[in-house]
Each structure stands twice: as C-alpha cells, then as structure tokens.
Write a protein that holds these residues in place. Sequence first.
Motif, short mmCIF file in Angstrom:
data_model
loop_
_atom_site.label_atom_id
_atom_site.label_comp_id
_atom_site.label_asym_id
_atom_site.label_seq_id
_atom_site.Cartn_x
_atom_site.Cartn_y
_atom_site.Cartn_z
N ALA A 26 43.14 28.11 40.79
CA ALA A 26 42.47 27.10 39.96
C ALA A 26 41.07 27.57 39.58
O ALA A 26 40.62 27.38 38.43
CB ALA A 26 42.41 25.77 40.71
N ARG A 27 40.37 28.17 40.52
CA ARG A 27 39.03 28.69 40.24
C ARG A 27 39.09 29.79 39.20
O ARG A 27 38.24 29.85 38.29
CB ARG A 27 38.40 29.19 41.54
CG ARG A 27 37.09 29.91 41.38
CD ARG A 27 36.36 30.05 42.71
NE ARG A 27 37.16 30.72 43.73
CZ ARG A 27 37.21 32.05 43.88
NH1 ARG A 27 36.54 32.84 43.06
NH2 ARG A 27 37.94 32.58 44.86
N ARG B 148 41.38 30.22 36.86
CA ARG B 148 41.70 29.65 35.55
C ARG B 148 40.46 29.09 34.87
O ARG B 148 40.32 29.17 33.65
CB ARG B 148 42.76 28.54 35.69
CG ARG B 148 44.17 29.05 35.92
CD ARG B 148 45.20 27.95 35.72
NE ARG B 148 45.04 26.87 36.68
CZ ARG B 148 45.62 26.86 37.88
NH1 ARG B 148 46.38 27.86 38.27
NH2 ARG B 148 45.44 25.83 38.70
N ALA B 149 39.54 28.58 35.67
CA ALA B 149 38.34 27.94 35.11
C ALA B 149 37.22 28.93 34.83
O ALA B 149 36.35 28.64 34.00
CB ALA B 149 37.84 26.87 36.08
N THR B 150 37.22 30.08 35.48
CA THR B 150 36.05 30.96 35.39
C THR B 150 36.30 32.34 34.80
O THR B 150 35.36 32.96 34.29
CB THR B 150 35.44 31.17 36.80
OG1 THR B 150 36.42 31.74 37.67
CG2 THR B 150 34.97 29.83 37.36
N GLY C 126 41.98 34.17 32.92
CA GLY C 126 42.56 32.97 33.51
C GLY C 126 43.26 33.20 34.83
O GLY C 126 43.85 32.27 35.39
#
Length: 259
Positions: A214-215, A217-219, A223
């Motif tokens: 998840a981290r 994908r966000a940063t 992705g």
Amino acid sequence: MTTALHRARFTDRTAMVTGAGSGIGRAIALALAAEGGHVVAVGRRQELLEETVALIEEAGGKALAVSADVARATDVQAAAAAAVEHFGSLDVAVNNAGVFRGGAPLADLTEEDWHTQLDVNVTGVFLALRAEIQQMRTQPTGGAIVNIASIFGAHARNPGAAAYAATKAAVSALTRGAALDHIGDGIRINAVSPGAVQTPMSLRPGETDADRSARARATLPLGRISTTREVAAAVLYLASDDASSVVGTDLVVDSGATA
C-alpha cells in the motif's frame, strides 16, 4: 534457437555471489545458474547456502557452498580460491553481502552498529574486490564484477539511515575507482543500486507485506517495489557480454523512486 527468455550467457563460466543464502543474493545465484553459470554461493550461514545450492542442483545446475565472512580477508581469499579449485576459473563475481543497522537518528547510533555496517558493507566489498581482481587478472579472459550498492547513498537519503547511506555511497565510489584501475586488466566492474525490494529489509518496524504494498502504491512512480528477480536481471546484464562496453556505471533499479 536461443530466445530472450531462454538464454545461456554464462555457460561454463564460474560466478561467485556473496550473501547468496537469501533475498537478492539467492535470486542472483539462481539466475546465474539458470543461464549456465557454475555458482559459488558465499555467506556466513552454511545452512542457507546449502538451500541455495540445493535449489540450483534441483534445476540441473552446478553450485558450491562456501561459508565465509566477507569482513575477513582470509575468508574471502579462500572463497575465491575454492571457486578456481572446484570449477577452474573465476569469471563473474557479485558482491552482494550487506547489513543494515539503523532506524534511529545518527546521534543515537551505537559505535558497534556503525562499525558493523562499515566492516561488512565497505571493507567487505573492498576485500572481495581485491581477491576477485587478483584472480581475474591472471586469466586471459579477465572477468566481470558487480557490486550491490543502494539508492540510499549516492542517489538518495532517508531518515534513520545516514550511516547505511554512507557505506553504500562508498560502494558506488569504490566501484568507479576500481573500474578505472582494472579495465586495462580486462576486468569490467559496475554496480547496481536497488531501491525497495521484496525482502524483509524493506519492511518498516511493525509493517506487513500488505502495508508495504500500500505504501509503494502511494509513493512510488511504478506503484510497486522491485522483485529480487528484477534486481538479478540488472546484475546479469552488467555481468554479461551484453554490457561489454559498460564500465564503472551504477545502475539504479528503484521503481522510479529517484527519477
């Protein structure tokens, strides 16, 4: 007919990989063997090295496990000698062994943790390079060496990793200097700098694999974080004749983190 998916760039070549008992090192060892290389798996934990060797042999490859501490000159020299004694040459070397001790501000880092990282990440690479080069320059065909650095160093910094970044920046500089010193001996030396990779080292304290995904994908621009196979593919490129004119480079594999 050989295809991009079924190549044998290392047939009958001997490749030594440090830190080959797990993670990136094991992936590199398996990838070299899959392309015909005879692999010398080097590391401190014999049982993990034997697992790597078993995986290679189950797939029809040839491998040898050598227990060694890269921070000890005699251990590294013995590993290089074992490669030559067992397989007849040392054509490729991948200096992957490394440790991370940190997670806190530099002022809170102990001297023991500082010296551990320096001993393994920098002195270990120097000692391995020296032993490998001394052997390779006696061979008519020379050789190729790839050092594993990190984006945390010459390319990026991260809170809680100042000492680690300093050691990996040193690996990048050492790679370039050694490359210039020994290309005349027929030895190509390069580095790969991975970003976050699917190994336990990239997990933050208390973080699960799902949290890490998840981290990412966000940063990360891509992705996701890199796989060990993707890092291994970069290493194999630099170690192969495909990169015959590549000297002293530091190839970043980081999902776009430093783009």
